[in-house]
Design a protein around this motif. Sequence first.
Motif, PDB file in Angstrom:
ATOM      1  N   LEU A   6       0.831  -1.210   0.000  1.00 34.22           N
ATOM      2  CA  LEU A   6       0.000   0.000   0.000  1.00 34.22           C
ATOM      3  C   LEU A   6       0.867   1.263   0.000  1.00 34.22           C
ATOM      4  N   ASP A   7       1.965   1.244   0.751  1.00 36.95           N
ATOM      5  CA  ASP A   7       2.881   2.394   0.763  1.00 36.95           C
ATOM      6  C   ASP A   7       3.440   2.658  -0.636  1.00 36.95           C
ATOM      7  N   GLU A  10       0.777   4.102  -3.001  1.00 36.88           N
ATOM      8  CA  GLU A  10       0.565   5.521  -2.698  1.00 36.88           C
ATOM      9  C   GLU A  10       1.724   6.368  -3.220  1.00 36.88           C
ATOM     10  N   ARG A  16      -3.798   5.984  -1.849  1.00 37.56           N
ATOM     11  CA  ARG A  16      -3.629   4.774  -1.045  1.00 37.56           C
ATOM     12  C   ARG A  16      -4.945   3.995  -1.026  1.00 37.56           C
TER      13      ARG A  16
END
Length: 278
Positions: A6-7, A10, A16
């Motif tokens: 997810l990081d 984003e 995100r």
Amino acid sequence: IVNRTLDLVEARTGVRPDLDTVPLDDAKTYELMACGDTHSVFQLGSSGMQELLRRLRPQTIEDIVAVVAMYRPGPLQSGMVDDFIRRKNGETKVRYDHPLLEPILKETYGIIVYQEQVMKIVSALAGFTMGQADHVRKVMGKKKAEEMAEHRAIFRAGAAKNGIEEQRADEIFDLMEKFAGYGFNKSHAAAYSFLAYHTAWLKTHYPAEFYCGNMTVEMGNTDKLQVLVEDATRRFGITFELPDINRGEYAFIPVSEKVVRYGLGAIKGTGEQAIEAI
């Protein structure tokens, strides 16, 4: 792995994904599962599980919950899983030993898969409280003959109040007894299945970031890295840039949807050995 993925999503896209709002009916995610392309997907990544997914072809989150619950030696060796697949795929007719069983067993095609189903059957057919039903489930699982005989008699009496004759009550009790040893806790399987679905969804829609997350975690294991490289290349056509001291980072980083920059932290030995490793 999920958080790192997810990081990375984003960082590359500026957005995100919120996994709590991810739709549970994503066709592409189920297609990935049905093809068995679930390497590194939580709970669904083993070769045996991949083969089971190809046969079962899950279409709902409930199917995944059932797969997670049944992928154990007992159900697999008993033929229960084969029967489940045949019923789901319409090869065998779904049947219920009593109409009261249909709402309880409909999601598992007439087969007792979960411990909670045993409890519901005892409660719905014989009027047991859920506490009493849970005790019956435990006794069945431990095969305590004397206590089983006592509970069978109580079950018969309760079932009779619902117009269920003794022979049919015994048949249903025998059915519960047969599957009680294979029953799995549904709430446990459901929690695992949501995480399995979310990781499969990330692999489907953000494969570069997904593989980067996995490979960064596994960067100390050259053999696993090689398997991940092969899987990413075969399934998604992802290419890997060679290590670059000027542009590379310690971790694996997605350059684009189809390109990953090899993590410098995964380099071992001499430069020649490192090149051979990838």
